[in-house]
Scaffold this motif. Sequence first.
Motif, PDB file in Angstrom:
ATOM      1  N   ASP A 135     -80.593  39.942  25.509  1.00 16.69           N
ATOM      2  CA  ASP A 135     -80.200  38.706  26.185  1.00 16.69           C
ATOM      3  C   ASP A 135     -78.999  38.060  25.498  1.00 16.69           C
ATOM      4  N   CYS A 136     -78.913  38.205  24.178  1.00 21.32           N
ATOM      5  CA  CYS A 136     -77.793  37.621  23.439  1.00 21.32           C
ATOM      6  C   CYS A 136     -76.560  38.517  23.446  1.00 21.32           C
ATOM      7  N   ASP A 137     -76.759  39.812  23.634  1.00 19.66           N
ATOM      8  CA  ASP A 137     -75.638  40.755  23.605  1.00 19.66           C
ATOM      9  C   ASP A 137     -75.830  41.820  24.684  1.00 19.66           C
ATOM     10  N   PRO A 138     -75.670  41.455  25.965  1.00 24.28           N
ATOM     11  CA  PRO A 138     -75.873  42.430  27.048  1.00 24.28           C
ATOM     12  C   PRO A 138     -74.648  43.318  27.243  1.00 24.28           C
ATOM     13  N   LEU A 139     -74.859  44.422  27.962  1.00 29.38           N
ATOM     14  CA  LEU A 139     -73.741  45.235  28.431  1.00 29.38           C
ATOM     15  C   LEU A 139     -73.232  44.594  29.717  1.00 29.38           C
ATOM     16  N   VAL A 140     -71.944  44.222  29.754  1.00 29.25           N
ATOM     17  CA  VAL A 140     -71.397  43.434  30.854  1.00 29.25           C
ATOM     18  C   VAL A 140     -70.435  44.285  31.680  1.00 29.25           C
ATOM     19  N   LEU A 141     -70.638  44.278  33.005  1.00 30.54           N
ATOM     20  CA  LEU A 141     -69.742  44.927  33.957  1.00 30.54           C
ATOM     21  C   LEU A 141     -69.279  43.884  34.969  1.00 30.54           C
ATOM     22  N   THR A 142     -68.052  44.041  35.462  1.00 24.85           N
ATOM     23  CA  THR A 142     -67.479  43.077  36.409  1.00 24.85           C
ATOM     24  C   THR A 142     -66.856  43.815  37.583  1.00 24.85           C
ATOM     25  N   ASN A 143     -67.026  43.266  38.783  1.00 26.00           N
ATOM     26  CA  ASN A 143     -66.335  43.820  39.946  1.00 26.00           C
ATOM     27  C   ASN A 143     -66.012  42.710  40.934  1.00 26.00           C
ATOM     28  N   PHE A 144     -65.114  43.013  41.859  1.00 23.40           N
ATOM     29  CA  PHE A 144     -64.660  42.060  42.864  1.00 23.40           C
ATOM     30  C   PHE A 144     -64.920  42.650  44.247  1.00 23.40           C
ATOM     31  N   PHE A 145     -65.131  41.779  45.235  1.00 22.46           N
ATOM     32  CA  PHE A 145     -65.475  42.278  46.565  1.00 22.46           C
ATOM     33  C   PHE A 145     -64.947  41.341  47.640  1.00 22.46           C
ATOM     34  N   GLU A 146     -64.898  41.873  48.862  1.00 19.31           N
ATOM     35  CA  GLU A 146     -64.526  41.111  50.050  1.00 19.31           C
ATOM     36  C   GLU A 146     -65.536  41.407  51.143  1.00 19.31           C
ATOM     37  N   LEU A 147     -65.965  40.364  51.854  1.00 18.66           N
ATOM     38  CA  LEU A 147     -66.907  40.511  52.951  1.00 18.66           C
ATOM     39  C   LEU A 147     -66.416  39.722  54.155  1.00 18.66           C
ATOM     40  N   CYS A 148     -66.914  40.104  55.334  1.00 18.36           N
ATOM     41  CA  CYS A 148     -66.522  39.464  56.587  1.00 18.36           C
ATOM     42  C   CYS A 148     -67.698  38.629  57.088  1.00 18.36           C
ATOM     43  N   MET A 149     -67.463  37.346  57.271  1.00 19.43           N
ATOM     44  CA  MET A 149     -68.529  36.396  57.578  1.00 19.43           C
ATOM     45  C   MET A 149     -68.482  35.985  59.052  1.00 19.43           C
ATOM     46  N   PRO A 150     -69.607  36.049  59.777  1.00 16.72           N
ATOM     47  CA  PRO A 150     -69.611  35.631  61.189  1.00 16.72           C
ATOM     48  C   PRO A 150     -69.593  34.108  61.326  1.00 16.72           C
ATOM     49  N   SER A 151     -69.599  33.654  62.557  1.00 16.72           N
ATOM     50  CA  SER A 151     -69.475  32.226  62.848  1.00 16.72           C
ATOM     51  C   SER A 151     -70.664  31.432  62.319  1.00 16.72           C
ATOM     52  N   VAL A 152     -70.370  30.230  61.823  1.00 14.07           N
ATOM     53  CA  VAL A 152     -71.437  29.307  61.429  1.00 14.07           C
ATOM     54  C   VAL A 152     -71.751  28.318  62.548  1.00 14.07           C
ATOM     55  N   PHE A 153     -70.924  28.306  63.599  1.00 14.33           N
ATOM     56  CA  PHE A 153     -71.102  27.345  64.692  1.00 14.33           C
ATOM     57  C   PHE A 153     -71.806  27.957  65.893  1.00 14.33           C
ATOM     58  N   ASN A 154     -71.569  29.233  66.157  1.00 14.17           N
ATOM     59  CA  ASN A 154     -72.134  29.870  67.346  1.00 14.17           C
ATOM     60  C   ASN A 154     -73.437  30.590  67.018  1.00 14.17           C
ATOM     61  N   SER A 155     -74.281  29.947  66.253  1.00 16.16           N
ATOM     62  CA  SER A 155     -75.539  30.567  65.842  1.00 16.16           C
ATOM     63  C   SER A 155     -76.533  29.481  65.463  1.00 16.16           C
ATOM     64  N   ALA A 156     -77.814  29.767  65.696  1.00 19.11           N
ATOM     65  CA  ALA A 156     -78.862  28.832  65.272  1.00 19.11           C
ATOM     66  C   ALA A 156     -79.099  28.908  63.770  1.00 19.11           C
ATOM     67  N   PHE A 157     -78.591  29.966  63.118  1.00 17.68           N
ATOM     68  CA  PHE A 157     -78.806  30.165  61.690  1.00 17.68           C
ATOM     69  C   PHE A 157     -77.470  30.331  60.985  1.00 17.68           C
ATOM     70  N   LEU A 158     -77.381  29.808  59.786  1.00 16.51           N
ATOM     71  CA  LEU A 158     -76.205  30.044  58.960  1.00 16.51           C
ATOM     72  C   LEU A 158     -76.274  31.450  58.371  1.00 16.51           C
ATOM     73  N   PRO A 159     -75.119  32.095  58.172  1.00 15.70           N
ATOM     74  CA  PRO A 159     -75.127  33.433  57.564  1.00 15.70           C
ATOM     75  C   PRO A 159     -75.721  33.396  56.160  1.00 15.70           C
ATOM     76  N   ARG A 160     -76.242  34.533  55.766  1.00 17.58           N
ATOM     77  CA  ARG A 160     -76.860  34.656  54.448  1.00 17.58           C
ATOM     78  C   ARG A 160     -76.191  35.779  53.664  1.00 17.58           C
ATOM     79  N   PHE A 161     -76.155  35.591  52.357  1.00 18.66           N
ATOM     80  CA  PHE A 161     -75.585  36.592  51.455  1.00 18.66           C
ATOM     81  C   PHE A 161     -76.701  37.141  50.570  1.00 18.66           C
TER      82      PHE A 161
END
Length: 313
Positions: free
Chosen positions: A185-211
């Motif tokens: 916990d004090c000295d973990p092995l750390v990895l990093t990455n970056f990503f892109e996702l496509c999010m649908p409408s928040v207005f034309n739905s009864a539910f907000l998108p989830r990640f």
Amino acid sequence: MTKSAPLTLALSDKCCEGHTGCEFDGTLKRVCAESVYLQKVYDATLFNLQGLKNAAGHHFKPYLGDDVRIIRVLDIRCKKVFNPCNINDPKNLNVNLNTTVSGASFVENEHGPIKVVGPDGRRSEFILYTDTSECDDEHKGTPIFGTQIIKITGDVLVEIDVVYSDDCDCECTATLKGEIPIGTDCDPLVLTNFFELCMPSVFNSAFLPRFTEFCNVGCEARLATNSVSRDIIIDPCTGCIKVNLIIAICVTCEKKIIVPVQLCVLSTGFPCLKPNRDPICSAFPQLFPDNINNHCKPCRPRATAESVDEEPI
């Protein structure tokens, strides 16, 4: 007179095959349209990450004696450490995720980001929000970006199959085992990455998108210099074995944008499993209600030897 085969208590088949109760005979007569309420994936991305851990001079057991010589290595195996009696054991190999997004934000309350229950039965989904009106007008999704920091803690178990020469110059085989710490916990092995996702409408739905995101981790091991004489050291006085290794930590991560939806799917009906009957009861309750759609008929149970014999000729 021929000898009979020796008796053994070993199982003839150590593995098994699952039965889901779903049968399809290839005909479309029993296929009908059904409406199901579930979570649909709107976008997903997959990543393969790797990290290296140098493990020098780690002790391995069993001791082979004080007058032995390792001749060659047959195989090296690596697997995750997991203690089923204590899921919080610090030696368990764990993947801890810390993800931030830009172009959108996680919906929060007074305690922080809100998590909702996902298909895994845990609160593993974050609710997303951003103004998607511009891309909604073009009937497209809104791109969001994120950074993920993966912290790996716990141990791995390494097994090394070796051929060694004992004090009588006889070649023997043995399996050396040792636990290698990857991180704490004090000295973990750390990895990093970056990503892109496509999010649908928040207005034309009864539910907000989830990640949501999930990862699995594996490992591979090799001798540090690929030399048996340099990487496997046996103390001539105590017989203690020390090994120099390089551990490769292999991580697969997937991230998804999902929304609860109602879909029309083609179905052959409910699963039909053959029950293990109890002779005491004459009837048993069903697990699911009958279908109220007249266009969908229940599937036929899988034919068994008993049912075939009972059919009239």
